[in-house]
Design an enzyme around this catalytic site. Structure first.
Site, PDB file in Angstrom:
ATOM      1  N   GLU A 278       0.835  -1.207  -0.159  1.00 12.61           N
ATOM      2  CA  GLU A 278       0.035  -0.013  -0.071  1.00 12.61           C
ATOM      3  C   GLU A 278       0.880   1.185  -0.089  1.00 12.61           C
ATOM      4  O   GLU A 278       0.476   2.268  -0.592  1.00 12.61           O
ATOM      5  CB  GLU A 278      -1.023   0.007   1.291  1.00 12.61           C
ATOM      6  CG  GLU A 278      -2.086  -1.021   1.238  1.00 12.61           C
ATOM      7  CD  GLU A 278      -2.899  -1.149   0.031  1.00 12.61           C
ATOM      8  OE1 GLU A 278      -3.343   0.121  -0.381  1.00 12.61           O
ATOM      9  OE2 GLU A 278      -2.849  -2.074  -0.847  1.00 12.61           O
ATOM     10  N   TRP A 281       2.093   1.577  -3.538  1.00 14.58           N
ATOM     11  CA  TRP A 281       0.912   2.249  -4.165  1.00 14.58           C
ATOM     12  C   TRP A 281       0.996   3.729  -4.201  1.00 14.58           C
ATOM     13  O   TRP A 281       0.987   4.152  -5.205  1.00 14.58           O
ATOM     14  CB  TRP A 281      -0.325   1.839  -3.784  1.00 14.58           C
ATOM     15  CG  TRP A 281      -0.959   0.842  -4.406  1.00 14.58           C
ATOM     16  CD1 TRP A 281      -0.931  -0.738  -4.004  1.00 14.58           C
ATOM     17  CD2 TRP A 281      -1.234   0.371  -5.786  1.00 14.58           C
ATOM     18  NE1 TRP A 281      -1.410  -1.583  -5.112  1.00 14.58           N
ATOM     19  CE2 TRP A 281      -1.939  -1.057  -6.012  1.00 14.58           C
ATOM     20  CE3 TRP A 281      -1.845   1.467  -6.909  1.00 14.58           C
ATOM     21  CZ2 TRP A 281      -2.571  -1.348  -7.273  1.00 14.58           C
ATOM     22  CZ3 TRP A 281      -2.317   0.941  -8.135  1.00 14.58           C
ATOM     23  CH2 TRP A 281      -2.798  -0.372  -8.339  1.00 14.58           C
ATOM     24  N   TRP A 309     -20.399  10.573 -20.238  1.00 18.30           N
ATOM     25  CA  TRP A 309     -21.023  10.479 -18.941  1.00 18.30           C
ATOM     26  C   TRP A 309     -22.513  11.219 -18.878  1.00 18.30           C
ATOM     27  O   TRP A 309     -22.437  12.240 -19.361  1.00 18.30           O
ATOM     28  CB  TRP A 309     -20.081  11.154 -17.752  1.00 18.30           C
ATOM     29  CG  TRP A 309     -18.729  10.361 -17.676  1.00 18.30           C
ATOM     30  CD1 TRP A 309     -17.744  11.012 -18.306  1.00 18.30           C
ATOM     31  CD2 TRP A 309     -18.518   9.290 -17.189  1.00 18.30           C
ATOM     32  NE1 TRP A 309     -16.478  10.102 -18.036  1.00 18.30           N
ATOM     33  CE2 TRP A 309     -17.042   8.752 -17.464  1.00 18.30           C
ATOM     34  CE3 TRP A 309     -19.357   8.062 -16.477  1.00 18.30           C
ATOM     35  CZ2 TRP A 309     -16.268   7.790 -16.944  1.00 18.30           C
ATOM     36  CZ3 TRP A 309     -18.425   6.965 -16.049  1.00 18.30           C
ATOM     37  CH2 TRP A 309     -17.279   6.862 -16.470  1.00 18.30           C
ATOM     38  N   ASN A 347     -10.932   2.073   2.800  1.00 21.46           N
ATOM     39  CA  ASN A 347     -10.599   1.981   1.369  1.00 21.46           C
ATOM     40  C   ASN A 347     -11.363   1.120   0.656  1.00 21.46           C
ATOM     41  O   ASN A 347     -11.645   1.396  -0.699  1.00 21.46           O
ATOM     42  CB  ASN A 347      -8.991   1.363   1.376  1.00 21.46           C
ATOM     43  CG  ASN A 347      -8.589   1.479  -0.224  1.00 21.46           C
ATOM     44  OD1 ASN A 347      -8.398   2.465  -0.777  1.00 21.46           O
ATOM     45  ND2 ASN A 347      -8.354   0.278  -0.821  1.00 21.46           N
ATOM     46  N   TRP A 365     -16.320  10.527 -13.120  1.00 19.57           N
ATOM     47  CA  TRP A 365     -15.710  10.456 -12.043  1.00 19.57           C
ATOM     48  C   TRP A 365     -15.057  11.546 -11.402  1.00 19.57           C
ATOM     49  O   TRP A 365     -14.777  11.842 -10.269  1.00 19.57           O
ATOM     50  CB  TRP A 365     -14.265   9.530 -12.438  1.00 19.57           C
ATOM     51  CG  TRP A 365     -13.382   9.869 -13.520  1.00 19.57           C
ATOM     52  CD1 TRP A 365     -13.813   9.661 -14.929  1.00 19.57           C
ATOM     53  CD2 TRP A 365     -12.300  10.656 -13.328  1.00 19.57           C
ATOM     54  NE1 TRP A 365     -12.462  10.050 -15.458  1.00 19.57           N
ATOM     55  CE2 TRP A 365     -11.756  10.819 -14.800  1.00 19.57           C
ATOM     56  CE3 TRP A 365     -11.654  11.312 -12.355  1.00 19.57           C
ATOM     57  CZ2 TRP A 365     -10.743  11.611 -15.024  1.00 19.57           C
ATOM     58  CZ3 TRP A 365     -10.602  12.155 -12.579  1.00 19.57           C
ATOM     59  CH2 TRP A 365     -10.173  12.272 -14.014  1.00 19.57           C
ATOM     60  N   TRP A 388      -9.921   7.052  -7.949  1.00 12.08           N
ATOM     61  CA  TRP A 388     -11.062   7.491  -8.812  1.00 12.08           C
ATOM     62  C   TRP A 388     -10.652   6.900 -10.313  1.00 12.08           C
ATOM     63  O   TRP A 388     -11.844   6.181 -10.774  1.00 12.08           O
ATOM     64  CB  TRP A 388     -11.346   8.747  -8.912  1.00 12.08           C
ATOM     65  CG  TRP A 388     -12.296   9.150  -7.676  1.00 12.08           C
ATOM     66  CD1 TRP A 388     -11.829   9.638  -6.334  1.00 12.08           C
ATOM     67  CD2 TRP A 388     -13.674   9.016  -7.747  1.00 12.08           C
ATOM     68  NE1 TRP A 388     -12.900   9.720  -5.597  1.00 12.08           N
ATOM     69  CE2 TRP A 388     -14.083   9.228  -6.163  1.00 12.08           C
ATOM     70  CE3 TRP A 388     -14.530   8.659  -8.477  1.00 12.08           C
ATOM     71  CZ2 TRP A 388     -15.203   9.381  -5.855  1.00 12.08           C
ATOM     72  CZ3 TRP A 388     -15.907   8.440  -8.198  1.00 12.08           C
ATOM     73  CH2 TRP A 388     -16.314   8.767  -6.832  1.00 12.08           C
TER      74      TRP A 388
END
Length: 485
Positions: A278, A281, A309, A347, A365, A388
């Protein structure tokens, strides 16, 4: 690089230990001053009750106390950061300004402006790597390019760390503390939040260096179970350190060192390696943003900019329902109410709610990302954008667009007994572990017995998931067409 006087500009690194810019300034100067600026260019437009300002305020008090123990002190200003830094550099007569490097596009532009104007005044600006383990060109593909997929990036990251373990060495600030400029006899107090236009109050979580230490010590005891516990929002299975990493009240080097030590000793079980991933990341998304600043406004993969969208009045109403936690899907609504009430979201639930907004409601988004940016205590642009775009399938190494989270099965799997849902949706607390995930499937008379009237006590679903899934597959079909062309 030896100078007579230096100024250390604190930004997202609010600690007095293991601090790259502070150590370098103290090592190369005879007199070092420290400053933090409540930057009006950033604060403009934030709500008066913004929880993060309370966290920053408490963390600045901790930082000032830590600096004073070492012989220094903290100057705090309020205004446009470039103007305040340039004015203070002139006022103090410093030769150089030191800061920890920030990789967000707006911060890069700000620092370039400050560096240019300092140079014009005969002063230097020095940036130092601090908030990540590896930056810029330090982790590249074999062909010298940037990674866009996490797993090979992680493997290269680990390989480089193995070759350069000194990367994790701490910066011993206390060993060079003799160079701090001592506090003046009439040192002004740190400004109150009311003085800069924000409401005072308790921070949303334990703040400052002490708060980070307390949280990390508690997490280390349970780290071995992190790989399992992190997926269940009803459990306190995460470190809760993301806000501290965001504002630098802890050192990422210290966190990585500790994870490695627990892995080597076996005390960290499988959880330590999962948690280290993590942290990697976080480096990965920081470098994706640094190398691809277009992701702030557009899809990482240009082909996905063709996705249309929904943006009509109905979409606005659905967006409001999502924001306010009244979509009729209990796990989604409980998650949004947790975010709105506390500034924290687990998360797993960030993925569920983001997927629901983009793939069940068909909403851009970017709207969800901006809402999270206003609400999250730990908001940092790189990770928020990366998360996102992952959920929307528009980013690097993203979830495939044809994989769509089912909010009911996610609820059944990760909150099987409905404990998390009941915590934030008390109107559903009488429903059992099977009924609570999809109340609209429960017989009306059973709901009434349990004190729930759909449409009154709790909303009906704003969208049918199966129908929404079909629309999403149709929506993303344009991507295949663009790629084919």
């Amino acid at each position: 690089m030896n100078t007579s006087k230096s100024l250390v500009w604190f930004r997202r690194d609010l600690r007095a230990f293991d601090h790259a810019a502070l150590y370098q300034a103290l090592s190369t100067s005879h007199e070092v001053h420290c400053v933090f600026v409540y930057d009006t260019d950033i604060l403009r437009g934030l709500p008066r009750e913004d929880r993060r300002l309370r966290f920053i305020h408490a963390s600045l008090a901790s930082l000032d106390a830590g600096l004073r123990q070492l012989g220094g002190y903290l100057i705090v200003r309020h205004g446009s950061a470039p103007e305040e830094i340039l004015a203070l550099a002139d006022e103090l007569g410093v030769d150089a300004v030191h800061a920890c490097t920030d990789y967000e596009p707006a911060a890069i532009a700000r620092d370039a402006l400050v560096a240019e104007r300092l140079q014009a005044a005969g002063r230097a600006f020095h940036g130092h790597k601090d908030q990540v383990i590896f930056e810029k060109d330090e982790v590249l593909t074999l062909s010298g390019g940037a990674f866009s997929v996490f797993t090979p990036y992680k493997n290269a990251w680990l390989k480089r760390l193995a070759a350069r373990p000194d990367t994790l060495a701490a910066y011993p600030v206390d060993s060079v503390a003799h160079a701090f400029a001592p506090p003046p006899s009439s040192c002004p107090a740190l400004p109150a939040l009311e003085d800069i236009g924000f409401a005072s109050g308790e921070p949303p979580l334990l703040a400052g260096m002490e708060g980070a230490d307390e949280l990390f010590e508690a997490f280390v005891e349970d780290m071995a179970d992190y790989g399992r516990a992190r997926d269940f929002p009803a459990e306190d299975g995460t470190s809760r350190l993301s806000t501290h990493l965001r504002f630098g009240t802890t050192s990422v080097r210290h966190l990585v060192r500790t994870a490695q030590q627990l892995m080597l000793s076996g005390a960290g079980g499988t959880g330590a390696s999962v948690w280290l991933s993590e942290l990697i990341w976080r480096d990965f998304y920081a470098m994706v943003l640094y190398r691809n600043p277009h992701v702030v406004e557009r899809s990482f993969k240009p082909a996905f900019d063709a996705v249309a969208w929904d943006g009509d009045a109905d979409a606005d109403e659905l967006f409001a329902a999502w924001c306010e936690g009244r979509t009729g899907y209990p796990l989604v609504d409980a998650a949004m109410r947790q975010l709105n009430g506390t500034g924290f979201m687990h998360n797993r639930l960030r993925m569920v709610t983001a997927s629901f907004l983009t793939k069940d409601l068909g909403i851009d988004w970017r709207r969800g990302e901006r809402y999270f940016a206003l609400q999250l205590n730990d908001y940092e642009q790189a990770s928020n954008n990366g998360g996102w775009q992952w959920a929307a399938s528009t980013g690097c190494d993203a979830q495939p667009w044809f994989r769509i989270f089912n909010p009911v099965t996610q609820s059944q799997r990760f909150d099987a007994r409905g404990e998390f849902i009941r915590r934030y949706l008390p109107q559903l607390k009488q429903l059992d572990g099977k009924q609570i995930h999809a109340p609209w499937l429960v017989k009306a008379e059973t709901l009434k017995e349990r004190g729930v009237v759909l449409g009154e006590d709790y909303p009906l679903p704003v969208v049918d998931h199966d129908k929404a899934r079909k629309r999403t597959l149709e929506r993303f079909a344009v991507v295949k067409k663009v790629v084919a062309e």
